[in-house]
Design a protein around this motif. Structure first.
Motif, PDB file in Angstrom:
ATOM      1  N   GLY A   1       0.812  -1.220   0.000  1.00 51.68           N
ATOM      2  CA  GLY A   1       0.000   0.000   0.000  1.00 51.68           C
ATOM      3  C   GLY A   1       0.838   1.259   0.000  1.00 51.68           C
ATOM      4  N   HIS A   2       2.085   1.125  -0.397  1.00 49.64           N
ATOM      5  CA  HIS A   2       3.002   2.260  -0.415  1.00 49.64           C
ATOM      6  C   HIS A   2       2.487   3.389  -1.312  1.00 49.64           C
ATOM      7  CE1 HIS A   2       4.391   1.517  -4.518  1.00 49.64           C
ATOM      8  NE2 HIS A   2       4.339   0.228  -4.214  1.00 49.64           N
ATOM      9  N   THR A   3       3.017   4.592  -1.055  1.00 49.56           N
ATOM     10  CA  THR A   3       2.624   5.758  -1.856  1.00 49.56           C
ATOM     11  C   THR A   3       3.839   6.444  -2.470  1.00 49.56           C
ATOM     12  OG1 THR A   3       2.707   7.174   0.120  1.00 49.56           O
ATOM     13  CG2 THR A   3       0.577   6.159  -0.439  1.00 49.56           C
ATOM     14  N   VAL A   4       4.930   5.707  -2.640  1.00 53.42           N
ATOM     15  CA  VAL A   4       6.164   6.320  -3.130  1.00 53.42           C
ATOM     16  C   VAL A   4       5.937   7.002  -4.474  1.00 53.42           C
ATOM     17  CG1 VAL A   4       8.549   5.915  -3.837  1.00 53.42           C
ATOM     18  CG2 VAL A   4       7.620   4.734  -1.829  1.00 53.42           C
ATOM     19  N   LEU A   5       5.352   6.302  -5.422  1.00 61.12           N
ATOM     20  CA  LEU A   5       5.139   6.896  -6.743  1.00 61.12           C
ATOM     21  C   LEU A   5       4.258   8.129  -6.662  1.00 61.12           C
ATOM     22  CD1 LEU A   5       5.334   7.014  -9.796  1.00 61.12           C
ATOM     23  CD2 LEU A   5       3.454   5.340  -9.907  1.00 61.12           C
ATOM     24  N   SER A   6       3.128   8.033  -6.000  1.00 67.06           N
ATOM     25  CA  SER A   6       2.222   9.190  -5.942  1.00 67.06           C
ATOM     26  C   SER A   6       2.846  10.344  -5.179  1.00 67.06           C
ATOM     27  CB  SER A   6       0.883   8.788  -5.320  1.00 67.06           C
ATOM     28  OG  SER A   6       1.047   8.314  -4.003  1.00 67.06           O
ATOM     29  N   ASP A   7       3.666  10.044  -4.169  1.00 64.86           N
ATOM     30  CA  ASP A   7       4.348  11.120  -3.436  1.00 64.86           C
ATOM     31  C   ASP A   7       5.299  11.877  -4.363  1.00 64.86           C
ATOM     32  OD1 ASP A   7       3.117  10.582  -1.009  1.00 64.86           O
ATOM     33  OD2 ASP A   7       4.671   9.184  -0.372  1.00 64.86           O
ATOM     34  N   ILE A   8       6.116  11.147  -5.091  1.00 60.39           N
ATOM     35  CA  ILE A   8       7.075  11.799  -5.986  1.00 60.39           C
ATOM     36  C   ILE A   8       6.336  12.539  -7.105  1.00 60.39           C
ATOM     37  CG2 ILE A   8       8.954  11.408  -7.622  1.00 60.39           C
ATOM     38  CD1 ILE A   8       9.894   9.151  -5.774  1.00 60.39           C
ATOM     39  N   GLN A   9       5.258  11.970  -7.592  1.00 61.91           N
ATOM     40  CA  GLN A   9       4.460  12.677  -8.603  1.00 61.91           C
ATOM     41  C   GLN A   9       3.915  13.986  -8.049  1.00 61.91           C
ATOM     42  OE1 GLN A   9       1.792   9.380  -9.471  1.00 61.91           O
ATOM     43  NE2 GLN A   9       2.626   9.196 -11.558  1.00 61.91           N
ATOM     44  N   ALA A  10       3.474  13.979  -6.795  1.00 61.33           N
ATOM     45  CA  ALA A  10       2.953  15.205  -6.178  1.00 61.33           C
ATOM     46  C   ALA A  10       4.061  16.233  -6.000  1.00 61.33           C
ATOM     47  CB  ALA A  10       2.315  14.881  -4.830  1.00 61.33           C
ATOM     48  N   ALA A  11       5.257  15.783  -5.593  1.00 56.70           N
ATOM     49  CA  ALA A  11       6.379  16.706  -5.410  1.00 56.70           C
ATOM     50  C   ALA A  11       6.771  17.353  -6.730  1.00 56.70           C
ATOM     51  CB  ALA A  11       7.567  15.969  -4.803  1.00 56.70           C
ATOM     52  N   VAL A  12       6.827  16.559  -7.789  1.00 58.42           N
ATOM     53  CA  VAL A  12       7.196  17.087  -9.105  1.00 58.42           C
ATOM     54  C   VAL A  12       6.107  18.019  -9.636  1.00 58.42           C
ATOM     55  CG1 VAL A  12       7.580  16.432 -11.507  1.00 58.42           C
ATOM     56  CG2 VAL A  12       8.712  15.157  -9.664  1.00 58.42           C
ATOM     57  N   ALA A  13       4.840  17.656  -9.439  1.00 58.42           N
ATOM     58  CA  ALA A  13       3.740  18.491  -9.931  1.00 58.42           C
ATOM     59  C   ALA A  13       3.734  19.864  -9.279  1.00 58.42           C
ATOM     60  CB  ALA A  13       2.407  17.790  -9.690  1.00 58.42           C
ATOM     61  N   ALA A  14       4.256  19.951  -8.053  1.00 62.12           N
ATOM     62  CA  ALA A  14       4.255  21.229  -7.331  1.00 62.12           C
ATOM     63  C   ALA A  14       5.407  22.140  -7.740  1.00 62.12           C
ATOM     64  CB  ALA A  14       4.312  20.967  -5.831  1.00 62.12           C
ATOM     65  N   LEU A  15       6.354  21.638  -8.523  1.00 62.95           N
ATOM     66  CA  LEU A  15       7.491  22.461  -8.937  1.00 62.95           C
ATOM     67  C   LEU A  15       7.050  23.519  -9.941  1.00 62.95           C
ATOM     68  CD1 LEU A  15      10.202  19.679  -9.491  1.00 62.95           C
ATOM     69  CD2 LEU A  15       9.962  21.204  -7.514  1.00 62.95           C
ATOM     70  N   PRO A  16       7.667  24.695  -9.921  1.00 57.62           N
ATOM     71  CA  PRO A  16       7.370  25.693 -10.945  1.00 57.62           C
ATOM     72  C   PRO A  16       7.654  25.153 -12.344  1.00 57.62           C
ATOM     73  CG  PRO A  16       8.631  26.663  -9.142  1.00 57.62           C
ATOM     74  CD  PRO A  16       8.640  25.175  -8.920  1.00 57.62           C
ATOM     75  N   ALA A  17       6.929  25.631 -13.305  1.00 60.99           N
ATOM     76  CA  ALA A  17       7.115  25.183 -14.679  1.00 60.99           C
ATOM     77  C   ALA A  17       8.563  25.375 -15.113  1.00 60.99           C
ATOM     78  CB  ALA A  17       6.177  25.950 -15.606  1.00 60.99           C
ATOM     79  N   GLY A  18       9.097  24.357 -15.766  1.00 62.17           N
ATOM     80  CA  GLY A  18      10.458  24.441 -16.284  1.00 62.17           C
ATOM     81  C   GLY A  18      11.539  24.034 -15.310  1.00 62.17           C
ATOM     82  N   THR A  19      11.188  23.670 -14.077  1.00 59.91           N
ATOM     83  CA  THR A  19      12.194  23.275 -13.096  1.00 59.91           C
ATOM     84  C   THR A  19      12.858  21.970 -13.511  1.00 59.91           C
ATOM     85  OG1 THR A  19      10.966  24.301 -11.283  1.00 59.91           O
ATOM     86  CG2 THR A  19      12.587  22.638 -10.684  1.00 59.91           C
ATOM     87  N   LYS A  20      14.172  21.943 -13.448  1.00 58.80           N
ATOM     88  CA  LYS A  20      14.888  20.691 -13.688  1.00 58.80           C
ATOM     89  C   LYS A  20      14.851  19.855 -12.408  1.00 58.80           C
ATOM     90  CE  LYS A  20      18.024  21.837 -17.478  1.00 58.80           C
ATOM     91  NZ  LYS A  20      17.507  20.784 -18.369  1.00 58.80           N
ATOM     92  N   TYR A  21      14.711  18.548 -12.574  1.00 55.31           N
ATOM     93  CA  TYR A  21      14.657  17.672 -11.407  1.00 55.31           C
ATOM     94  C   TYR A  21      15.206  16.304 -11.764  1.00 55.31           C
ATOM     95  CZ  TYR A  21      10.465  15.590 -13.527  1.00 55.31           C
ATOM     96  OH  TYR A  21       9.593  14.958 -14.379  1.00 55.31           O
ATOM     97  N   LEU A  22      15.666  15.606 -10.727  1.00 57.12           N
ATOM     98  CA  LEU A  22      16.196  14.263 -10.863  1.00 57.12           C
ATOM     99  C   LEU A  22      15.636  13.425  -9.719  1.00 57.12           C
ATOM    100  CD1 LEU A  22      18.287  12.500 -12.485  1.00 57.12           C
ATOM    101  CD2 LEU A  22      19.924  13.057 -10.670  1.00 57.12           C
ATOM    102  N   VAL A  23      15.250  12.184 -10.013  1.00 55.62           N
ATOM    103  CA  VAL A  23      14.697  11.278  -9.013  1.00 55.62           C
ATOM    104  C   VAL A  23      15.655  10.099  -8.847  1.00 55.62           C
ATOM    105  CG1 VAL A  23      12.730   9.858  -8.349  1.00 55.62           C
ATOM    106  CG2 VAL A  23      12.360  11.941  -9.697  1.00 55.62           C
TER     107      VAL A  23
END
Length: 444
Positions: free
Chosen positions: A322-344
């Motif tokens: 029942g982990h939420t790792v994927l949805s958590d990371i998706q939420a973190a990335v979705a909250a970034l300003p447009a154009g932000t570079k990120y690495l997971v």
């Protein structure tokens, strides 16, 4: 950074170098126009008027307040303190250890809403800034040593007192936001005593919380403009932001694999290694033991580093059924300003979570899901490190390959036993370089 307006939210800019913003009677300043988007002006009258261009800050003309001068701002600027804001002041103090008020803004009841005072109670080098009625002190400010740039950075919960780019322990306080009814440059609008004696060169206000990097840019811009670069600390102390490009700094949100508290030398931590390797600021926002949900919540709530490239390294803790790792990371990335570079980066399994175990299956499912969701932003350093244990590689370890775990040669030894999960300094240095190589390849 060609102009202060390059950063959104500039609402106040009283620029003492710009004679076009002033109405003069000889050298006396009768009006001083605000160049920020709020508009309005500061007004002086009679013998209260400061002098203009009788002194300079660096090579630029400025306003000189003699201890009997002040200017009152018009109503347009009064909303600055109604919510979180960032305010910069460029000044020099002629009074030594004598108390003086640079400026006070007050509400209709006479309570301070913003302000700066020096040498409070005639204690040398004590600077108070205000974001609300409570003073935010710095008892070690070197303002008598020469010209100074102060910054009040108000967030929702804390306001910080910076002197020449430095905020010291205890130099913060809880803000109280609300509009003002009066704001006087050079003194207290309710009292003509203790007025300013010295230079006031520029007052700059943004009607929002600037990020740490934006604050550094404004500080650097003002310092190089007014010839004060030798007095400041920080990213722009040795290079002029008006002529040098802004680098993409980095913030790393994660758990113990980022915090690495057990490695007592901070230079062994991968964000520090990354900072040295890439030549840019890297903030370590790792907290040991946190789940991906907790890491994500911190990232979303952050106001300090929203304009930096982001690295997310979480999911090792609490990834059961029942982990939420994927949805958590998706939420973190979705909250970034447009154009932000990120690495997971991936979750790691311990030596008690060997291939085929329930813990292993859960974590590998997490990693596969995250890799599929972010195919262009995922770096599988776990597999890359384990591959170093293959025959012919520097850390040959057949058990590590069989169990699909990090080799004991790359795990932390505390003097008694080898940690089942956490990397040692050697391992950290290896994956720091892996991350650096990927960021360079991706054009960070």
């Amino acid at each position: 950074m060609a102009a202060l307006t390059d950063i959104p939210g500039l609402v106040i800019d009283f620029d003492g170098s710009d004679a076009a913003t002033m109405t003069l009677a000889g050298s006396l300043v009768t009006e001083w126009a605000n160049k920020g988007s709020y508009g309005g002006k500061a007004v002086g009258a009679g013998t209260a008027r400061p002098n203009y261009n009788t002194r300079q800050m660096g090579t630029l003309p400025t306003l000189d307040f003699s201890g009997t001068n002040h200017m009152d701002m018009s109503a347009e600027v009064m909303n600055l303190t109604a919510a979180a804001y960032s305010l910069f002041r460029v000044w020099d103090n002629d009074l030594g250890a004598t108390f003086a008020i640079h400026d006070y803004g007050k509400n209709s009841g006479g309570t301070i809403r913003t302000g700066l005072a020096t040498n409070v109670s005639n204690v040398d080098d004590r600077v108070y800034q205000y974001s609300g009625a409570s003073a935010i002190p710095d008892a070690s400010a070197p303002e008598d040593a020469g010209p100074t740039i102060t910054q009040l950075r108000g967030t929702t919960s804390l306001a910080y007192n910076y002197i020449n780019g430095i905020t010291r322990s205890g130099a913060n306080g809880a803000p109280t936001y609300g509009p003002m009814a009066t704001w006087r440059i050079g003194g207290d609008p309710a009292n003509t005593g203790s007025r300013w004696n010295g230079i006031i060169s520029e007052i700059v206000g943004y009607n929002r919380v600037l990020t740490i990097d934006e604050c550094a840019l404004v500080l650097g811009f003002l310092a190089w403009k007014w010839g004060l670069q030798a007095s400041i600390s920080g990213e722009w102390a040795t290079k002029d932001p008006r002529t040098n490009p802004r680098l993409r700094n980095i913030v790393c949100f994660g758990d113990s694999f980022t915090e690495l508290a057990y490695l007592t030398n901070p230079a062994d931590h991968w964000p520090a290694i990354l900072q040295t390797t890439l030549g840019r600021k890297v903030s370590d926002q790792g907290i040991g033991g946190q789940t991906s949900t907790q890491v994500t919540d911190r990232s979303i709530a952050d106001v300090d580093y929203t304009d930096r490239g982001h690295i997310f390294f979480c999911g090792t803790n609490g990834p059961g059924s029942g982990h939420t790792v994927l949805s958590d990371i998706q939420a973190a990335v979705a909250a970034l300003p447009a154009g932000t570079k990120y690495l997971v980066l991936p979750s790691f399994n311990s030596d008690t979570e060997r291939a085929g175990s329930a813990g292993y299956i859960n974590k590998m499912a997490n990693n596969a899901a995250v890799a599929a969701a972010f195919p262009n932003n995922y770096l599988d350093i776990r597999s890359m490190l384990i591959a170093l244990s293959l025959p012919g590689q520097p850390y040959q370890d057949s058990a590590a390959i069989t169990n699909d775990v990090l080799s004991s040669q790359l795990r932390f030894f505390n003097g008694t036993s080898t940690d089942a999960l956490h990397p040692n300094a050697l391992c950290v240095s290896i994956y720091a370089q892996m991350i650096a190589d990927r960021l360079i390849a991706d054009g960070w």
